[in-house]
Write a protein that holds these residues in place. Structure first.
Motif, short mmCIF file in Angstrom:
data_model
loop_
_atom_site.label_atom_id
_atom_site.label_comp_id
_atom_site.label_asym_id
_atom_site.label_seq_id
_atom_site.Cartn_x
_atom_site.Cartn_y
_atom_site.Cartn_z
N UNK A 100 1.40 19.70 -43.08
CA UNK A 100 2.60 19.18 -43.99
C UNK A 100 2.24 18.58 -45.44
N UNK A 101 2.94 18.70 -46.43
CA UNK A 101 2.76 17.80 -47.27
C UNK A 101 3.39 16.53 -47.02
N UNK A 102 2.98 15.36 -47.69
CA UNK A 102 3.66 14.09 -47.20
C UNK A 102 4.42 13.74 -48.27
N UNK A 103 5.83 13.36 -47.85
CA UNK A 103 6.75 12.89 -48.81
C UNK A 103 6.45 11.45 -49.16
N UNK A 104 5.91 10.61 -48.29
CA UNK A 104 5.37 9.51 -48.61
C UNK A 104 3.84 9.29 -48.09
N UNK A 105 2.91 8.83 -48.92
CA UNK A 105 1.67 9.00 -48.43
C UNK A 105 1.03 8.14 -47.48
#
Length: 797
Positions: A159-164
């Motif tokens: 999943x892409x990260x909303x917050x790294x």
């Protein structure tokens, strides 16, 4: 209501103000246009503000050019995050890193945007039209990133990260309870399993958010007039973000057109507007339009529960296990954090039932959606829906009546400490359930259901923890712990009183009910009491209004302050009458009498005359003036209101539309200060609960674009869709609030989704389809009915 010649001065129960359905004192002002809301404020030289907002749900800001915006005729200034240099908002929990990951919410986006509608820049102009032109002229470019829009995409391995710094997009992961006996109960019992979901909603206050900020050079103070449920919290965040002392910020709340929790968190917009006013040394107004409110305002309610429950053959609940996931959107709200929904659900899910064994995991995930705030009821509509569905499904499986299985499991002995370590004070759980059933049976709805396959009956039986004190909030491990409230009361020379409260009235009728409390304590006419709220300069401190805390905590502080003022009056009167203080008392009619000779009486005006104008006559132990203060905090786990909702629905076999034929509410909020006000709270809450059950939902496209930009897409029920609702009152007084009252603000919303869903599933039972998701879509009902009809006709699916 009182005061006409020849009529009794008090018209409540037993001649008291408390319990009287006094007409709302705020209504004459509001219905004649004399109310003052944020948008009614016009200051000399005032400018207008609007926000350049993100047009993508997830992306890196690769370019931001406000030059063209600043050149627009009428535009005075345009600011980016770099221009304003404001401190970020960070809401924290005192939990280890494996349980909680904080998020930093900048006032204006920096480097990256995380939801459509996130504020990126601020445009200030001479009028709202120039603001819109300036916003349109602003140039923002993005490197678009994949958006996280569902639980499945958030928790996927790649999943892409909303917050790294938030791995797996999980901001909170807590196993709140894992008591002995869970596995054994499931091994031996009748097991019910279900997965329930609830749609994302907007609290939708009638008045959208807004602020008017101005800088006073003489006082070196920023005045921010805004519609907030928590003005002192707004002051704190403003001072920190602008890096100025709190004494340099004054927050004032005028009349407010609803909040429902959306305004009990601190928004970014009012801080940016205040910063602009300070920089420009001119008043600046921002009013959120409805489109912004739908796309960018704080949302709520998107939750999924995967739950199992075990029962004995006799219908006794023996264990409960649930995995809860709450989609909290892009950021933690201040001060409650992303824990507000999952921690509430995990702590209170057993509800009104005895649960011997309990295991629960609660998670908050982050996504590319507008952040969430604690909307009216906070998770309780969702977990009550789970528990009430479990009761209905278990009853079906065990061959029991749905009311009977509740009767066998509901808590009946008080105080009761549950498996969740929460102690419930006395309530009328069983009594409200039985009265709700009696209403429907006496009115013949059961007989009608036997004759009509499209009619269903549903119940929900629930409690509402109200008046969370600091001890209860501390268990959530917030670093900002709400709880107490403070009140000051002052009597003037005319015997009138002004009383303050740190709570905020945004539709709850505080001006009426708090005045009733004071009038009864002091024995004065209601017209002699004036309530002041919503001003950080005039109210020493307060936590505002949310979680049904106003009457329990704020009302108790007000009552205690009034009692202390009454004691002062008695001390002075006894001295002036030359008798002992034990020999005087308030006469309930604006004076103090000598108990052994009631003909000896001093009016409050006469006592005030001495307290202010002839202080040399005061006793040594009394100080000049008539002022008293008090603080109040609810001890322990708070107090629990309770209710049963009984609902009859009918489905249209041609369209699948659900119509509510009968809605009965039996509620118990302890001592009722004003029955009409409680009725209004219940009906309003039920309307919002029905909205969640049948109509309202914000959905998102795969790229994170929200579906609801207007009321064309976001279906809000009107008066035509909301049925007549009857409200019956039971009364179990609270032992530790000053008036015996419990909160009544959220109960209507809590019970409605479960009762409506159970009623719909009751009529669908013969189809073999059960719906476990809200809102209930007509197409789902229609498909179930059509399939059953085909099956009955022998044509198959």
């Amino acid at each position: 209501m009182a005061g006409k010649p020849g009529e009794p001065r008090f018209d409540g129960r037993g001649g008291k103000w408390i319990g009287a359905s006094v007409r709302r004192r705020e209504d004459p002002r509001l219905v004649t246009g004399r109310g003052r809301f944020v948008d009614d404020i016009h200051l000399h030289g005032m400018l207008h503000a609007g926000f350049v907002r993100a047009t993508v749900a997830h992306g890196k800001i690769t370019g931001l050019d406000l030059g063209a915006a600043r050149e627009v005729d009428g535009v005075v200034a345009a600011y980016s995050a770099e221009d304003l240099q404001l401190g970020d908002m960070v809401a924290l929990l005192d939990r280890p890193p494996e349980e909680f990951t904080p998020t930093t919410m900048p006032i204006l986006a920096r480097g990256k945007v995380r939801f459509v509608g996130e504020p990126v820049a601020l445009v200030v102009a001479k009028d709202p039209y120039a603001v819109e032109d300036g916003i349109e002229a602003a140039q923002v470019s993005y490197e678009v990133l994949d958006a996280v829009v569902s639980e499945e995409t958030a928790l996927a391995e790649d999943a892409p990260l909303v917050h790294e710094d938030a791995p797996n997009n999980v901001l909170l992961d807590v196993t709140a309870f894992d008591t002995p006996g869970v596995d054994e109960a499931f091994a031996d019992g009748c097991v019910i399993e279900l997965v329930t979901r609830s749609g994302r909603q907007n609290a939708l206050p009638l008045e959208t958010r807004g602020a008017v900020a101005s800088w006073d050079d003489r006082d070196e103070q920023l005045l921010v007039q805004t519609c907030s449920q928590v003005p002192h919290q707004v002051r704190t965040v403003l001072a920190r973000s602008l890096r100025i002392p709190e004494r340099s910020v004054r927050v004032v709340v005028p009349d407010m057109g609803g909040g429902f929790g959306q305004k009990c968190v601190v928004g970014r917009e009012e801080i940016a507007v205040a910063a602009a006013a300070k920089l420009l040394r001119r008043p600046v107004k921002w009013i959120e339009d409805r489109s912004e409110a739908l796309a960018s305002g704080f949302l709520a309610r998107e939750q999924r529960y995967r739950t199992r429950a075990a029962f004995t053959p006799e219908g006794e609940l023996t264990a409960l296990e649930s995995d809860i996931v709450c989609d909290m959107g892009a950021y933690s709200c201040y001060p409650f954090t992303v824990g507000i929904e999952p921690l509430m659900a995990a702590a209170e899910m057993p509800s009104v039932y005895r649960v011997p064994a309990y295991r629960v995991r609660a998670r908050a995930i982050t996504s590319n959606k507008a952040p969430t705030a604690p909307y009216r009821g906070v998770s309780r509509p969702q977990y009550v829906m789970v528990m009430e569905r479990i009761m209905d499904l278990a009853a079906r499986k065990l061959g029991l009546d749905p009311v009977e299985i509740r009767r066998r499991n509901v808590i009946t002995e008080f105080p009761y400490t549950g498996i969740n370590k929460v102690t419930y004070d006395p309530g009328s759980y069983l009594e409200s359930l039985e009265l709700g059933e009696k209403i429907l049976r006496d009115e013949g709805w059961y007989d009608l259901r036997e004759k009509n396959p499209y009619i269903g009956i549903g119940y929900s039986c629930f409690s509402e923890r109200t008046g969370y004190g600091s001890e209860a909030f501390a268990k959530r491990k917030m670093t900002v712990v709400p709880g107490f409230d403070v009140s000051e009361i002052r009597m003037d020379l005319t015997g009138s009183v002004v009383v303050t409260s740190g709570t905020i009235n945004h539709g709850q009728s505080h001006e009426t009910t708090f005045a009733q409390i004071v009038a009864e304590r002091l024995g004065v006419d209601l017209a002699k009491v004036k309530l002041r709220q919503g001003d950080t300069e005039r109210i020493s401190y307060g936590w505002g209004t949310f979680a049904s805390r106003s009457v329990t905590i704020g009302g108790s502080a007000v009552a205690t302050a009034a009692t202390r003022l009454g004691e002062q009056l008695c001390v002075i009167a006894a001295h002036l009458m030359d008798t002992r203080v034990e020999n005087v008392g308030l006469d309930g009619d604006g004076g103090v009498i000598q108990l052994d000779d009631p003909s000896q009486r001093l009016s409050f005006e006469e006592i005030a005359d001495v307290a202010y104008l002839r202080s040399h006559l005061l006793p040594k132990e009394a100080e000049p003036t008539l002022t008293a203060t008090a603080a109040f905090d609810v001890p322990g786990d708070g107090t629990f209101s309770n209710a049963t909702h009984a609902v009859v629905v009918e489905a249209d076999p041609g369209t699948g539309q659900v119509k509510i034929l009968r809605y009965a509410c039996v509620e118990d909020c302890g001592v009722v200060i004003n029955p009409k006000v409680v009725d209004g709270q219940a009906r309003g809450g039920i309307a919002q609960g029905i909205a969640g059950a049948l109509f309202e939902e914000v959905t998102y496209a795969e790229n994170g674009e929200p579906s609801a930009a207007s009321f064309i897409d976001y279906l809000v029920p009107t008066a035509a869709e909301i049925p007549d609702i009857t409200v019956d009152h039971l009364e179990t007084p609270c032992a530790f609030t000053e008036s015996g009252a419990k909160g009544a603000g959220e109960g209507g919303t809590i019970g409605a989704p479960a009762a409506v869903l159970n009623a719909v599933n009751d009529l669908l039972w013969h189809t073999g389809v059960q719906l476990e998701q809200t809102p209930i879509h007509p197409e789902s009902v229609l498909a179930a009915l059509a399939a059953a009809d085909r099956e009955k006709a022998g044509t198959g699916a």
